[in-house]
Structures are given as structure tokens and as C-alpha cells.
Design an enzyme around this catalytic site. Structure first.
Site, PDB file in Angstrom:
ATOM      1  CG  ASP A  59     -13.017 -20.713  55.583  1.00  0.00           C
ATOM      2  OD1 ASP A  59     -12.586 -21.808  55.992  1.00  0.00           O
ATOM      3  OD2 ASP A  59     -13.474 -20.551  54.449  1.00  0.00           O
ATOM      4  CG  ASN A  77     -19.971 -17.951  45.068  1.00  0.00           C
ATOM      5  OD1 ASN A  77     -18.889 -18.469  45.364  1.00  0.00           O
ATOM      6  ND2 ASN A  77     -20.714 -17.301  45.955  1.00  0.00           N
ATOM      7  CG  HIS A 117     -16.753 -18.938  48.008  1.00  0.00           C
ATOM      8  ND1 HIS A 117     -18.069 -19.186  48.323  1.00  0.00           N
ATOM      9  CD2 HIS A 117     -16.092 -20.048  48.396  1.00  0.00           C
ATOM     10  CE1 HIS A 117     -18.179 -20.378  48.861  1.00  0.00           C
ATOM     11  NE2 HIS A 117     -16.982 -20.935  48.914  1.00  0.00           N
ATOM     12  CD  GLU A 149     -19.777 -16.188  49.658  1.00  0.00           C
ATOM     13  OE1 GLU A 149     -19.454 -16.547  48.501  1.00  0.00           O
ATOM     14  OE2 GLU A 149     -20.421 -16.910  50.438  1.00  0.00           O
TER      15      GLU A 149
HETATM   16  N1  LIG Z   1     -15.426 -21.957  52.773  1.00  0.00           N
HETATM   17  C1  LIG Z   1     -15.382 -23.144  51.994  1.00  0.00           C
HETATM   18  C2  LIG Z   1     -14.362 -22.985  50.902  1.00  0.00           C
HETATM   19  O1  LIG Z   1     -13.060 -22.899  51.482  1.00  0.00           O
HETATM   20  C3  LIG Z   1     -14.467 -24.153  49.950  1.00  0.00           C
HETATM   21  O2  LIG Z   1     -13.428 -24.088  48.984  1.00  0.00           O
HETATM   22  C4  LIG Z   1     -15.777 -24.103  49.212  1.00  0.00           C
HETATM   23  C5  LIG Z   1     -16.023 -25.289  48.316  1.00  0.00           C
HETATM   24  O3  LIG Z   1     -16.324 -26.446  49.031  1.00  0.00           O
HETATM   25  P1  LIG Z   1     -16.292 -27.860  48.390  1.00  0.00           P
HETATM   26  O4  LIG Z   1     -14.868 -28.164  48.085  1.00  0.00           O
HETATM   27  O5  LIG Z   1     -16.871 -28.793  49.402  1.00  0.00           O
HETATM   28  O6  LIG Z   1     -17.107 -27.802  47.137  1.00  0.00           O
HETATM   29  O7  LIG Z   1     -16.864 -23.855  50.074  1.00  0.00           O
HETATM   30  C6  LIG Z   1     -16.739 -23.625  51.440  1.00  0.00           C
HETATM   31  O8  LIG Z   1     -17.813 -22.807  51.689  1.00  0.00           O
END
Ligand SMILES: N[C@@H]1[C@@H](O)[C@H](O)[C@@H](COP(=O)(O)O)O[C@@H]1O
Length: 264
Positions: A67, A138, A140, A145
Site C-alpha cells: 500500500d 481494528n 485491517h 479497513e
Molecule cells: N497500512 C499499514 C498496515 O500494513 C500495518 O500492518 C498496520 C499496523 O502498523 P504497525 O505494525 O506499525 O502497528 O498499519 C498501517 O496502517
């Protein structure tokens, strides 16, 4: 589905790295799906250690990132172009020319066209051999989402308010966080041949529980991973803290060197 619970994020990262390395060792010129975020960082560090030890090489591995934010300069330090370069391409010794990140730049029409082209590029490359995932609090995955369809493809998406709040830690203020992203869809992610999800910390415990024990439905996008036949959840104790005794009984807590525990 395999569930591995380890004491610390670095131990969970080492198990995940071993799993990925063994999958890619079987593939000449394999394709890896790359994720950003704090969750995969111990995994990338463990993969980098395997590269230094000569156990695996990513020099000819192709990569597709999950992404990117919409409307962010790719050179911005918090763009996913920058993070993938910093966290994955450099430490793994990947060839930057072989790694793609979705484009979030240009007009809305250009971003949407680039998303369609990105989805096609993954298909034309033959699909992802092993996809790395983190998980949002959440539920995702990527930027899919809650409410995302199981068969969704790469597209422009709105970020949930809780995601914007969570990611504001990387920006001067919440107002500076992009409100949209381009994300591989759930269908794109589920078409990878193998998937390794890493989750660390108590703030992920509810999402991990929903993903593994809740209904398989769009309210927790990660729950759809249970419909894939080659998924490994690599968790630290804190992320696994809300799992039931039944789920824990199915999990692997074995020593890191015991690769047999992870074989298919
Ligand atoms: N788009 C990314 C995800 O790919 C990631 O898995 C998530 C958790 O991030 P983190 O591992 O820093 O908690 O949030 C982000 O928004």
C-alpha cells in the site's frame, strides 16, 4: 493455518523470517509481498541476519508492496516508498528496480489508473509467493479497513478515523496524515501462495483474537485469512494474550531452530 507464539517480537520475527526464507529458497527469482509498519521490522532485521549469514539472498527477488498513502510525495520520509526502501530493500539487499510500491501521486484519475495497472502487474508477474502482513488494531490488513470486501482488488480507499489517529505518530499532527491510500485488496492478498502475518504488543491482542476466533466477516478483514490454506500467524505473547485455551493448544511455541514445526 499455523499459529506461532513466541516470547518476544524479535523471536516472533525470527520464526517468521525462517518461514519466509524457506518458502523463497524453493523459488528461483521468487516474489515477496512487502508490508510497512512497526510489526514487520523485527522480521526484516531477522531476514537481514539470514542474508548476512549467507543463508538466503534477495538479490533477484521481486517485491510488491501492499500500500501507499494518496497525496504523499514518494520522497517524504513517511511515504511507504521511503519506508519500503529503508526497512526492506536496503537491509535485505534487494534490487530497487525489482520492487514496486503502489503510486499515490497525481490526480485522482491517475491514482485510480495506476491501481488497476498495479493489480495487473502482480497477476502478470505470476502472483506473490509469500506475502508479509502486519495487522491494524481494528483488524485491517494492508489498508483494507473494516467493511472491505473479501474479493477486493488494488484500489483507492478511505482510511478509518482510528487508522488516521494511530498513524498520526509518524506525522507532525493528525491533520497531516493522509486520509486516503492505495491498497492491494483482500482478494489480491489472499491470492498470494503463502502468507506470514506478524503481530506484536497488547494493542493488537483484540484484533488477533477477532482474526483467529471471531466470525469470518468484513468487520475484521484479517479474519478472511482463515480461508487461505497457507497462513502463518507469528505472534508475541502480548499479541496472543486474549486467545482462548483452544487456540493456544493449536499453536506452536517450539524452539526457533525446530524448523520441522513449521513444515507443511
Ligand atoms: N497500512 C499499514 C498496515 O500494513 C500495518 O500492518 C498496520 C499496523 O502498523 P504497525 O505494525 O506499525 O502497528 O498499519 C498501517 O496502517
Amino acid at each position: 493455518m499455523k499459529i506461532v507464539i513466541q516470547h518476544s517480537p524479535s523471536d516472533a520475527g525470527r520464526v517468521a523470517a525462517r518461514q519466509i526464507a524457506s518458502t523463497l529458497r524453493l523459488q528461483q527469482n521468487g516474489i515477496i509481498g512487502l508490508a510497512t509498519g512497526s510489526s514487520p521490522q523485527p522480521l526484516y532485521e531477522a531476514l537481514a541476519a539470514l542474508v548476512r549469514a549467507g543463508e538466503v539472498s534477495f538479490a533477484s527477488t521481486r517485491g510488491f508492496a501492499l500500500d501507499e498513502y494518496v497525496g504523499i510525495d514518494p520522497d517524504h520520509p513517511e511515504s511507504y516508498h521511503s519506508i519500503i526502501a529503508r526497512d526492506a530493500i536496503a537491509p535485505l539487499g534487494m534490487d530497487p528496480r525489482l520492487v514496486r510500491v503502489p503510486s499515490g501521486s497525481g490526480s485522482v484519475e491517475e491514482v485510480d489508473e495506476a491501481a488497476v495497472e498495479y493489480e495487473a502487474a502482480i497477476r502478470e508477474a505470476g502472483g506473490v509467493d509469500v506475502q508479509i502482513l502486519g495487522i491494524g488494531a481494528n483488524g485491517h490488513i494492508g489498508f483494507n479497513e473494516p467493511g472491505s470486501a473479501a474479493d477486493s482488488v488494488t484500489r483507492r480507499v478511505d482510511l478509518a478515523p482510528e487508522t488516521i489517529a494511530a498513524n498520526s505518530r509518524f506525522f507532525p499532527s493528525v491533520a497531516d496524515v493522509p486520509t486516503q491510500a492505495v491498497s492491494q485488496g483482500l482478494g489480491t492478498i489472499l491470492s498470494a501462495r503463502a502468507i506470514v502475518l506478524v503481530a506484536n504488543g497488547s494493542e493488537k491482542a483484540q484484533a488477533v483474537r477477532d482474526a483467529l476466533e471471531g466470525p469470518i466477516e468484513a468487520s475484521c478483514p484479517a479474519s478472511f485469512l482463515r480461508e487461505h490454506d497457507d497462513v502463518t500467524f507469528c505472534l508475541d505473547e502480548q499479541a496472543a494474550a486474549l486467545l482462548s485455551a483452544e487456540t493456544r493448544a493449536r499453536s506452536v511455541t517450539t524452539a526457533l531452530d525446530d524448523s520441522t514445526a513449521l513444515s507443511h
